[in-house]
Write a protein that holds these residues in place. Sequence first.
Motif, PDB file in Angstrom:
ATOM      1  N   LEU A 139       4.279  -1.064 -10.058  1.00 52.08           N
ATOM      2  CA  LEU A 139       3.703  -1.686  -8.864  1.00 52.08           C
ATOM      3  C   LEU A 139       3.996  -3.182  -8.819  1.00 52.08           C
ATOM      4  N   GLU A 186      -6.296   3.240  -3.539  1.00 52.18           N
ATOM      5  CA  GLU A 186      -5.420   4.415  -3.485  1.00 52.18           C
ATOM      6  C   GLU A 186      -5.724   5.401  -4.622  1.00 52.18           C
ATOM      7  N   ARG A 213       0.824  -1.209   0.000  1.00 52.05           N
ATOM      8  CA  ARG A 213       0.000   0.000   0.000  1.00 52.05           C
ATOM      9  C   ARG A 213       0.865   1.269   0.000  1.00 52.05           C
ATOM     10  N   ILE A 248      -4.013  -4.559 -14.082  1.00 54.89           N
ATOM     11  CA  ILE A 248      -4.028  -3.164 -13.622  1.00 54.89           C
ATOM     12  C   ILE A 248      -4.326  -2.236 -14.804  1.00 54.89           C
ATOM     13  N   VAL A 260       2.744   2.944 -13.862  1.00 53.06           N
ATOM     14  CA  VAL A 260       1.989   2.380 -12.740  1.00 53.06           C
ATOM     15  C   VAL A 260       1.983   0.848 -12.766  1.00 53.06           C
ATOM     16  N   SER A 261       1.445   0.260 -13.817  1.00 49.82           N
ATOM     17  CA  SER A 261       1.251  -1.194 -13.824  1.00 49.82           C
ATOM     18  C   SER A 261       2.575  -1.936 -13.657  1.00 49.82           C
ATOM     19  N   ALA A 299       2.362   1.624  -3.448  1.00 52.47           N
ATOM     20  CA  ALA A 299       1.343   2.019  -4.435  1.00 52.47           C
ATOM     21  C   ALA A 299       1.051   3.512  -4.291  1.00 52.47           C
ATOM     22  N   ILE A 312      -4.356  -0.824  -5.309  1.00 55.34           N
ATOM     23  CA  ILE A 312      -4.122   0.264  -6.258  1.00 55.34           C
ATOM     24  C   ILE A 312      -5.419   1.035  -6.507  1.00 55.34           C
ATOM     25  N   TRP A 313      -6.561   0.323  -6.578  1.00 53.06           N
ATOM     26  CA  TRP A 313      -7.820   1.047  -6.817  1.00 53.06           C
ATOM     27  C   TRP A 313      -8.260   1.841  -5.599  1.00 53.06           C
ATOM     28  N   GLN A 365      -3.111  -6.700  -4.815  1.00 57.59           N
ATOM     29  CA  GLN A 365      -2.501  -5.552  -5.490  1.00 57.59           C
ATOM     30  C   GLN A 365      -3.547  -4.717  -6.219  1.00 57.59           C
ATOM     31  N   LEU A 379       1.623   6.561  -7.112  1.00 61.58           N
ATOM     32  CA  LEU A 379       0.547   7.457  -7.562  1.00 61.58           C
ATOM     33  C   LEU A 379       0.872   8.916  -7.255  1.00 61.58           C
TER      34      LEU A 379
END
Lengths: 421, 108
Positions: free
Chosen positions: A163, A386, A137, A268, A159-160, A140, A383-384, A379, A144
């Motif tokens: 992470l 966050e 977390r 992701i 990002v993808s 991630a 990510i969602w 994961q 972001l």
Amino acid sequence: MATVAAQETVQYKSVDSIPLGEINVANPHLFQNDTVGEYFARLRREDPVHYCAESRFGPYWSVTKFNDIMAVDTNHKVFSSEAKLGGIAVQDMHSVEGALELEMFIAMDQPKHDQQRKAVSPVVAPSNLLLLEPTIRERAGAILDSLPVGEEIDWVKLVSVELTTMTLATIFDFPWDERAKLTRWSDVTTASPETGIVESFEQRRAELIECAMYFKGLWDERINKPGGNDLISMMAQSPATRDMPFLEFLGNLLLLIVGGNDTTRNSISGGVLALNQNPGEYQKLRENPALVASMVPEIIRWQTPLTHMRRTALADAEIGGKAIKKGDKVVMWYLSGNRDESVIERADEFIIDRKNPRHHLSFGFGIHRCMGNRLAELQLRIIWEEILKRYRLVEVVGEPERLLSNLVRGITRLPVKLHAL
Amino acid sequence: MIKVIFVSADGSRRSVEIDEGLTAREAALFNNVPGIDGDCGGVCACATCHVHVDHAWINQVGLPEEGGMEDDLIQFAEGATETSRLACQIPMIPALDGLVLHLPKLQH
């Protein structure tokens, strides 16, 4: 090769004009241009267990419906994953000259499969994931927070990939500053020269040996240091995996790298794309962030990051009324089964609050079911959660680019623009 | 109706009822007992409905067939013990009225 490519290129023009017998859904171009869904829809309708007599992968059966796929996947005593028989993909393992003959437990049958899987599965077991969650977390969030708002950026790269690579480095306890090596090795493992990722199989071989040597160094450091709960320490210290031959050592490592990297990476990216194609669903999510829980399995169904797994029949068998002969190659198209209307209601729609979202084929079923499925979900959930805390919209602002592969359903580039809350 | 008692890892007990002929997995799912997912739809293919049968009940419930699919799957479930079963493979029959099943600490 030129003729094969020409045939394959002609093929995707109009699915209904092709005689059924000539349909070859393993053509990687159909995945790159994302038209394979029409082919699967036709097969599910007209010939759900379909025989392709000729392809560059040799003859093979396509199993396209949910329940038939489930029946093959759970019958591991008849449908083998053994590498020496061809392994787990439509492209035979060990078929490329100059490539390494890797051995990995995903491409083994019982009893060896069971021993090796048990040795490494604790790293992704629920109790270990609980320990990993705060780290994932935090990372991630940091990814972001580093992104510019309002500018076009590539979501895949920033990002993808970031992470999943960070997570992988965490579970391997891999030297942090060198973690980009993991991404590279993951890409190289599933690459053929036509993808452009490597120039030749010789180059691929050389890079994978470099990978093995690197891990051998970490292994040697950790083998006598008890207590580590990272994957390398676990493998080095378990009697089931400690004395593995070199190609088995490398094979299992690459399995975990690819398994933990390519797949979640593409889910992701795929989730962002799906929400943009379905703005109503994105709106539902913004209004009720608790829907992340059911959206995560829906994204994994929707993306189906591994399009298929293949088996080899050890005996004559029957699937959906068709007679399979001993030795036949049988491909379970998870991507097709995940769009099977007879099992999944409104299967062609992306619906983030489905009643039964976990009932999908993306992880496979039976003894080879994805070992890291909970880590993948973790994961995606993080990510969602966050993203929703930070951005009103991750807007796709250009066409996605897709990977030339009939196995990894990959998005290689996804231009997006971030909108602040 | 047949009664099943689910005991979670923290010791809390939840008593539910289910029609004869369904399974312990459905007893959990239909009553929103947390900790049982049953991703595969109840066909013994995923091990996300892993439970520990209470020792007092294990003889009535029985053990999975050795070398069968259930046995093959349970070996990969975290914290599997000698009374581990997959709930989808426990059909609810009158002899199991009052069955006590313990949920694993974590299924996710």
